[in-house]
Design a protein around this motif. Structure first.
Motif, PDB file in Angstrom:
ATOM      1  N   GLY A 180       4.688  10.578 -72.378  1.00 47.89           N
ATOM      2  CA  GLY A 180       3.557  11.574 -73.331  1.00 47.89           C
ATOM      3  C   GLY A 180       2.029  11.353 -72.636  1.00 47.89           C
ATOM      4  N   ARG A 181       1.766   9.769 -72.322  1.00 44.06           N
ATOM      5  CA  ARG A 181       1.579   8.680 -72.327  1.00 44.06           C
ATOM      6  C   ARG A 181       1.101   8.835 -71.091  1.00 44.06           C
ATOM      7  NH1 ARG A 181       0.460   3.299 -74.031  1.00 44.06           N
ATOM      8  NH2 ARG A 181       2.303   3.093 -74.148  1.00 44.06           N
ATOM      9  N   PHE A 182       1.846   8.495 -70.430  1.00 41.49           N
ATOM     10  CA  PHE A 182       1.679   7.284 -68.467  1.00 41.49           C
ATOM     11  C   PHE A 182       1.985   9.146 -67.779  1.00 41.49           C
ATOM     12  CE2 PHE A 182       2.196   3.204 -68.781  1.00 41.49           C
ATOM     13  CZ  PHE A 182       1.146   3.549 -70.205  1.00 41.49           C
ATOM     14  N   THR A 183       1.335   9.271 -66.310  1.00 45.20           N
ATOM     15  CA  THR A 183       1.915  10.699 -65.552  1.00 45.20           C
ATOM     16  C   THR A 183       2.082   9.985 -64.448  1.00 45.20           C
ATOM     17  OG1 THR A 183       0.584  11.823 -67.350  1.00 45.20           O
ATOM     18  CG2 THR A 183       1.955  12.349 -64.563  1.00 45.20           C
ATOM     19  N   ILE A 184       2.652  10.255 -63.620  1.00 47.05           N
ATOM     20  CA  ILE A 184       2.786   9.376 -61.875  1.00 47.05           C
ATOM     21  C   ILE A 184       2.758  10.776 -60.966  1.00 47.05           C
ATOM     22  CG2 ILE A 184       5.334   9.804 -61.989  1.00 47.05           C
ATOM     23  CD1 ILE A 184       5.425   7.806 -59.514  1.00 47.05           C
ATOM     24  N   SER A 185       1.477  10.288 -60.282  1.00 49.33           N
ATOM     25  CA  SER A 185       1.839  11.298 -59.360  1.00 49.33           C
ATOM     26  C   SER A 185       1.529  11.078 -57.634  1.00 49.33           C
ATOM     27  CB  SER A 185       0.018  11.752 -60.279  1.00 49.33           C
ATOM     28  OG  SER A 185      -0.557  11.246 -59.629  1.00 49.33           O
ATOM     29  N   ARG A 186       0.905  11.389 -56.716  1.00 44.76           N
ATOM     30  CA  ARG A 186       1.199  11.101 -55.225  1.00 44.76           C
ATOM     31  C   ARG A 186       0.107  12.474 -54.898  1.00 44.76           C
ATOM     32  NH1 ARG A 186       6.474  10.774 -53.154  1.00 44.76           N
ATOM     33  NH2 ARG A 186       7.406  12.399 -54.609  1.00 44.76           N
ATOM     34  N   ASP A 187      -0.261  11.646 -53.604  1.00 43.08           N
ATOM     35  CA  ASP A 187      -0.800  11.994 -52.744  1.00 43.08           C
ATOM     36  C   ASP A 187      -1.323  12.716 -51.307  1.00 43.08           C
ATOM     37  OD1 ASP A 187      -3.072  13.243 -50.977  1.00 43.08           O
ATOM     38  OD2 ASP A 187      -4.774  13.419 -52.515  1.00 43.08           O
ATOM     39  N   ASN A 188       0.103  12.835 -50.774  1.00 38.73           N
ATOM     40  CA  ASN A 188       0.340  12.667 -49.593  1.00 38.73           C
ATOM     41  C   ASN A 188      -0.539  13.183 -48.287  1.00 38.73           C
ATOM     42  OD1 ASN A 188       2.903  12.931 -50.806  1.00 38.73           O
ATOM     43  ND2 ASN A 188       3.080  14.981 -50.229  1.00 38.73           N
ATOM     44  N   ALA A 189      -1.089  13.482 -48.991  1.00 41.30           N
ATOM     45  CA  ALA A 189      -2.325  13.219 -47.723  1.00 41.30           C
ATOM     46  C   ALA A 189      -3.227  11.906 -47.535  1.00 41.30           C
ATOM     47  CB  ALA A 189      -3.510  14.562 -47.591  1.00 41.30           C
ATOM     48  N   LYS A 190      -2.903  11.410 -48.273  1.00 40.22           N
ATOM     49  CA  LYS A 190      -3.562   9.991 -48.731  1.00 40.22           C
ATOM     50  C   LYS A 190      -2.149   8.681 -48.630  1.00 40.22           C
ATOM     51  CE  LYS A 190      -7.993  10.861 -51.005  1.00 40.22           C
ATOM     52  NZ  LYS A 190      -8.728  11.286 -52.054  1.00 40.22           N
ATOM     53  N   ASN A 191      -1.253   9.546 -48.265  1.00 36.75           N
ATOM     54  CA  ASN A 191      -0.426   8.418 -48.838  1.00 36.75           C
ATOM     55  C   ASN A 191      -0.464   7.312 -49.950  1.00 36.75           C
ATOM     56  OD1 ASN A 191       1.736   8.575 -46.708  1.00 36.75           O
ATOM     57  ND2 ASN A 191       1.539   7.109 -45.469  1.00 36.75           N
ATOM     58  N   THR A 192      -0.940   7.805 -50.827  1.00 35.11           N
ATOM     59  CA  THR A 192      -0.942   7.297 -51.814  1.00 35.11           C
ATOM     60  C   THR A 192      -0.083   7.888 -53.057  1.00 35.11           C
ATOM     61  OG1 THR A 192      -2.969   6.667 -51.495  1.00 35.11           O
ATOM     62  CG2 THR A 192      -3.215   7.143 -53.872  1.00 35.11           C
ATOM     63  N   VAL A 193       0.510   6.606 -54.266  1.00 33.64           N
ATOM     64  CA  VAL A 193       1.236   6.632 -55.921  1.00 33.64           C
ATOM     65  C   VAL A 193       0.128   6.449 -56.558  1.00 33.64           C
ATOM     66  CG1 VAL A 193       2.851   6.496 -57.325  1.00 33.64           C
ATOM     67  CG2 VAL A 193       2.961   7.016 -54.601  1.00 33.64           C
ATOM     68  N   CYS A 194      -0.135   6.965 -57.851  1.00 31.78           N
ATOM     69  CA  CYS A 194      -0.753   7.192 -58.609  1.00 31.78           C
ATOM     70  C   CYS A 194      -0.060   6.985 -60.627  1.00 31.78           C
ATOM     71  CB  CYS A 194      -2.403   7.661 -58.635  1.00 31.78           C
ATOM     72  SG  CYS A 194      -3.121   8.089 -57.406  1.00 31.78           S
ATOM     73  N   LEU A 195      -0.484   6.324 -60.988  1.00 29.31           N
ATOM     74  CA  LEU A 195       0.289   5.888 -62.030  1.00 29.31           C
ATOM     75  C   LEU A 195      -1.298   6.164 -63.193  1.00 29.31           C
ATOM     76  CD1 LEU A 195       2.272   6.085 -63.952  1.00 29.31           C
ATOM     77  CD2 LEU A 195       1.689   3.334 -64.173  1.00 29.31           C
TER      78      LEU A 195
END
Length: 119
Positions: A66-81
């Motif tokens: 409920g506080r953190f969200t993981i995501s990915r941008d495949n075009a940039k080969n990047t993972v975010c939190l």
């Protein structure tokens, strides 16, 4: 050669937000399950969040749901939190990791980025 490089850590007050990024190279991030882990001083490394290789599922530690969200941008080969409503107990070194979908253990790790939440 596979590399994972985290950034975005820093010092923030309780209730604040930070966005961590993990730029990957040497792999196609869309084909990997990716995760974030953290290690606080004097404690063992613990799981924070994971995103399945086909984006079919996410998993979070109870302490960050409920506080953190993981995501990915495949075009940039990047993972975010994305980390919101931060608490002092979130203070730790945060690591991103990646594993091929058929492996149980994470095989590639970044060097970590420090997150400090002041009360």
């Amino acid at each position: 050669q596979v590399q994972l490089v985290e950034s975005g850590g820093g010092l923030v007050h309780t209730g604040g937000s930070l966005r961590l990024s993990c730029v990957t190279s040497g792999l196609t991030v869309s084909t990997y399950t990716v995760g974030w882990f953290r290690q606080a001083p004097g404690k063992e490394r613990e799981f924070v969040a994971a995103l399945w290789w086909n984006d079919s599922n996410t998993n979070y530690a109870d302490s960050v749901k409920g506080r953190f969200t993981i995501s990915r941008d495949n075009a940039k080969n990047t993972v975010c939190l994305q980390m919101n409503s931060l608490k002092p107990e979130d203070t730790a070194v945060y690591y991103c990791a990646a594993r091929r979908r058929y492996l149980a253990k994470y095989e590639h790790w970044g060097q970590g980025t420090q997150v400090t939440v002041s009360s």
